[in-house]
Design a protein around this motif. Sequence first.
Motif, PDB file in Angstrom:
ATOM      1  N   LEU A 149       5.442  51.369 -69.902  1.00 50.68           N
ATOM      2  CA  LEU A 149       4.769  50.544 -68.896  1.00 50.68           C
ATOM      3  C   LEU A 149       3.958  49.404 -69.524  1.00 50.68           C
ATOM      4  O   LEU A 149       4.051  48.264 -69.046  1.00 50.68           O
ATOM      5  CB  LEU A 149       3.897  51.399 -67.976  1.00 50.68           C
ATOM      6  CG  LEU A 149       4.682  52.242 -66.966  1.00 50.68           C
ATOM      7  CD1 LEU A 149       3.750  53.158 -66.187  1.00 50.68           C
ATOM      8  CD2 LEU A 149       5.494  51.369 -66.019  1.00 50.68           C
ATOM      9  N   PRO A 150       3.187  49.636 -70.593  1.00 54.10           N
ATOM     10  CA  PRO A 150       2.497  48.503 -71.217  1.00 54.10           C
ATOM     11  C   PRO A 150       3.470  47.426 -71.730  1.00 54.10           C
ATOM     12  O   PRO A 150       3.190  46.233 -71.628  1.00 54.10           O
ATOM     13  CB  PRO A 150       1.720  49.141 -72.373  1.00 54.10           C
ATOM     14  CG  PRO A 150       1.497  50.552 -71.933  1.00 54.10           C
ATOM     15  CD  PRO A 150       2.740  50.918 -71.173  1.00 54.10           C
ATOM     16  N   TYR A 151       4.611  47.839 -72.261  1.00 51.01           N
ATOM     17  CA  TYR A 151       5.602  46.874 -72.747  1.00 51.01           C
ATOM     18  C   TYR A 151       6.141  46.039 -71.579  1.00 51.01           C
ATOM     19  O   TYR A 151       6.202  44.805 -71.668  1.00 51.01           O
ATOM     20  CB  TYR A 151       6.750  47.615 -73.442  1.00 51.01           C
ATOM     21  CG  TYR A 151       7.844  46.692 -73.922  1.00 51.01           C
ATOM     22  CD1 TYR A 151       7.777  46.108 -75.182  1.00 51.01           C
ATOM     23  CD2 TYR A 151       8.951  46.406 -73.118  1.00 51.01           C
ATOM     24  CE1 TYR A 151       8.780  45.258 -75.626  1.00 51.01           C
ATOM     25  CE2 TYR A 151       9.948  45.557 -73.550  1.00 51.01           C
ATOM     26  CZ  TYR A 151       9.862  44.984 -74.801  1.00 51.01           C
ATOM     27  OH  TYR A 151      10.853  44.140 -75.236  1.00 51.01           O
ATOM     28  N   ILE A 152       6.530  46.694 -70.489  1.00 55.53           N
ATOM     29  CA  ILE A 152       7.073  45.978 -69.322  1.00 55.53           C
ATOM     30  C   ILE A 152       6.016  45.039 -68.746  1.00 55.53           C
ATOM     31  O   ILE A 152       6.308  43.890 -68.412  1.00 55.53           O
ATOM     32  CB  ILE A 152       7.585  46.978 -68.261  1.00 55.53           C
ATOM     33  CG1 ILE A 152       8.759  47.804 -68.808  1.00 55.53           C
ATOM     34  CG2 ILE A 152       7.965  46.268 -66.969  1.00 55.53           C
ATOM     35  CD1 ILE A 152       9.992  47.000 -69.174  1.00 55.53           C
ATOM     36  N   ARG A 153       4.781  45.515 -68.656  1.00 55.64           N
ATOM     37  CA  ARG A 153       3.705  44.663 -68.116  1.00 55.64           C
ATOM     38  C   ARG A 153       3.441  43.449 -69.003  1.00 55.64           C
ATOM     39  O   ARG A 153       3.102  42.378 -68.508  1.00 55.64           O
ATOM     40  CB  ARG A 153       2.445  45.492 -67.933  1.00 55.64           C
ATOM     41  CG  ARG A 153       2.531  46.432 -66.756  1.00 55.64           C
ATOM     42  CD  ARG A 153       1.231  47.166 -66.508  1.00 55.64           C
ATOM     43  NE  ARG A 153       1.295  47.872 -65.252  1.00 55.64           N
ATOM     44  CZ  ARG A 153       1.147  49.180 -65.131  1.00 55.64           C
ATOM     45  NH1 ARG A 153       0.900  49.937 -66.187  1.00 55.64           N
ATOM     46  NH2 ARG A 153       1.241  49.753 -63.946  1.00 55.64           N
ATOM     47  N   ALA A 154       3.581  43.604 -70.306  1.00 54.37           N
ATOM     48  CA  ALA A 154       3.343  42.487 -71.227  1.00 54.37           C
ATOM     49  C   ALA A 154       4.491  41.477 -71.216  1.00 54.37           C
ATOM     50  O   ALA A 154       4.258  40.283 -71.414  1.00 54.37           O
ATOM     51  CB  ALA A 154       3.141  43.020 -72.654  1.00 54.37           C
ATOM     52  N   LYS A 155       5.703  41.926 -70.962  1.00 54.24           N
ATOM     53  CA  LYS A 155       6.878  41.049 -71.050  1.00 54.24           C
ATOM     54  C   LYS A 155       7.289  40.416 -69.724  1.00 54.24           C
ATOM     55  O   LYS A 155       7.942  39.373 -69.717  1.00 54.24           O
ATOM     56  CB  LYS A 155       8.076  41.840 -71.587  1.00 54.24           C
ATOM     57  CG  LYS A 155       7.903  42.341 -72.993  1.00 54.24           C
ATOM     58  CD  LYS A 155       8.118  41.238 -73.979  1.00 54.24           C
ATOM     59  CE  LYS A 155       8.041  41.771 -75.389  1.00 54.24           C
ATOM     60  NZ  LYS A 155       8.058  40.731 -76.373  1.00 54.24           N
ATOM     61  N   TYR A 156       6.955  41.053 -68.604  1.00 53.87           N
ATOM     62  CA  TYR A 156       7.456  40.592 -67.310  1.00 53.87           C
ATOM     63  C   TYR A 156       6.310  40.410 -66.322  1.00 53.87           C
ATOM     64  O   TYR A 156       5.232  40.965 -66.493  1.00 53.87           O
ATOM     65  CB  TYR A 156       8.490  41.587 -66.765  1.00 53.87           C
ATOM     66  CG  TYR A 156       9.645  41.769 -67.719  1.00 53.87           C
ATOM     67  CD1 TYR A 156      10.633  40.801 -67.847  1.00 53.87           C
ATOM     68  CD2 TYR A 156       9.718  42.887 -68.547  1.00 53.87           C
ATOM     69  CE1 TYR A 156      11.674  40.943 -68.751  1.00 53.87           C
ATOM     70  CE2 TYR A 156      10.758  43.043 -69.459  1.00 53.87           C
ATOM     71  CZ  TYR A 156      11.722  42.066 -69.554  1.00 53.87           C
ATOM     72  OH  TYR A 156      12.740  42.207 -70.456  1.00 53.87           O
ATOM     73  N   ASN A 157       6.558  39.646 -65.286  1.00 54.53           N
ATOM     74  CA  ASN A 157       5.556  39.373 -64.253  1.00 54.53           C
ATOM     75  C   ASN A 157       5.549  40.520 -63.252  1.00 54.53           C
ATOM     76  O   ASN A 157       6.348  40.544 -62.317  1.00 54.53           O
ATOM     77  CB  ASN A 157       5.876  38.054 -63.541  1.00 54.53           C
ATOM     78  CG  ASN A 157       5.917  36.879 -64.486  1.00 54.53           C
ATOM     79  OD1 ASN A 157       5.254  36.894 -65.523  1.00 54.53           O
ATOM     80  ND2 ASN A 157       6.691  35.870 -64.157  1.00 54.53           N
ATOM     81  N   VAL A 158       4.648  41.463 -63.470  1.00 53.51           N
ATOM     82  CA  VAL A 158       4.596  42.643 -62.613  1.00 53.51           C
ATOM     83  C   VAL A 158       3.252  42.751 -61.915  1.00 53.51           C
ATOM     84  O   VAL A 158       2.219  42.316 -62.433  1.00 53.51           O
ATOM     85  CB  VAL A 158       4.887  43.945 -63.401  1.00 53.51           C
ATOM     86  CG1 VAL A 158       6.275  43.923 -63.992  1.00 53.51           C
ATOM     87  CG2 VAL A 158       3.857  44.182 -64.476  1.00 53.51           C
ATOM     88  N   LYS A 159       3.282  43.336 -60.736  1.00 56.49           N
ATOM     89  CA  LYS A 159       2.061  43.587 -59.975  1.00 56.49           C
ATOM     90  C   LYS A 159       1.260  44.689 -60.653  1.00 56.49           C
ATOM     91  O   LYS A 159       1.824  45.623 -61.207  1.00 56.49           O
ATOM     92  CB  LYS A 159       2.395  44.004 -58.542  1.00 56.49           C
ATOM     93  CG  LYS A 159       2.979  42.896 -57.701  1.00 56.49           C
ATOM     94  CD  LYS A 159       3.236  43.381 -56.286  1.00 56.49           C
ATOM     95  CE  LYS A 159       3.758  42.253 -55.410  1.00 56.49           C
ATOM     96  NZ  LYS A 159       4.015  42.705 -54.032  1.00 56.49           N
ATOM     97  N   GLU A 160      -0.043  44.561 -60.580  1.00 57.32           N
ATOM     98  CA  GLU A 160      -0.934  45.565 -61.168  1.00 57.32           C
ATOM     99  C   GLU A 160      -1.139  46.729 -60.203  1.00 57.32           C
ATOM    100  O   GLU A 160      -0.933  46.600 -59.006  1.00 57.32           O
ATOM    101  CB  GLU A 160      -2.285  44.934 -61.512  1.00 57.32           C
ATOM    102  CG  GLU A 160      -2.217  43.966 -62.669  1.00 57.32           C
ATOM    103  CD  GLU A 160      -1.812  44.626 -63.978  1.00 57.32           C
ATOM    104  OE1 GLU A 160      -2.263  45.750 -64.263  1.00 57.32           O
ATOM    105  OE2 GLU A 160      -1.030  44.007 -64.717  1.00 57.32           O
ATOM    106  N   GLY A 161      -1.577  47.845 -60.742  1.00 56.42           N
ATOM    107  CA  GLY A 161      -1.961  48.990 -59.922  1.00 56.42           C
ATOM    108  C   GLY A 161      -0.855  50.009 -59.754  1.00 56.42           C
ATOM    109  O   GLY A 161       0.327  49.688 -59.769  1.00 56.42           O
TER     110      GLY A 161
END
Length: 181
Positions: A149-161
Amino acid sequence: KKVKFNKKAGAVEDKPFDDGLTAAQRGSVIEINYPTKDYTEKENASSYDKHAWVYLPAGYDANDKETKYPIFILLHGFGQNENTWGLSDQGNGGKIKGYMDRRMKSGEAEKFILVCVTGVASQNWGPNGSGQDFNGFNAFGGELRNDLLPYIRAKYNVKEGRDNVALAGLSMGGYGALKIA
């Protein structure tokens, strides 16, 4: 392995599948290798890069930091891996990609980022692994939270929470999703 199919006389030519979508209405599939570790090792865990597939919906623009998407992690069943779902960066990307493209285009599904990953947190798992690494299966929650999840959040535009992260799976992956969630 030596089956030969003879064309039936007078049969119409096969046509490529056409679902009516244009290239701009189709998402894309990215092959990734994210850094993780073997969560079955108690001390001095081995670090390695782990393979996964990421589906990005039509219109996804890495430079558009205002538009963000929910994440959907899809797990496989027993004895399988991230390739089980048939998501691919080759050809049409597989049936699951086609389903998502059509549902997102029609508005039946909200646009989201899909990640197909091996739900076993062990370096011994994979296409050449034993297929029975229960310790790795039980440890996947740590890999999901700490690495994927940290990798995906760092690489792509994802919603938080947490309300913007879905986890599901087939058979063993379904049980893993229930256990982790």
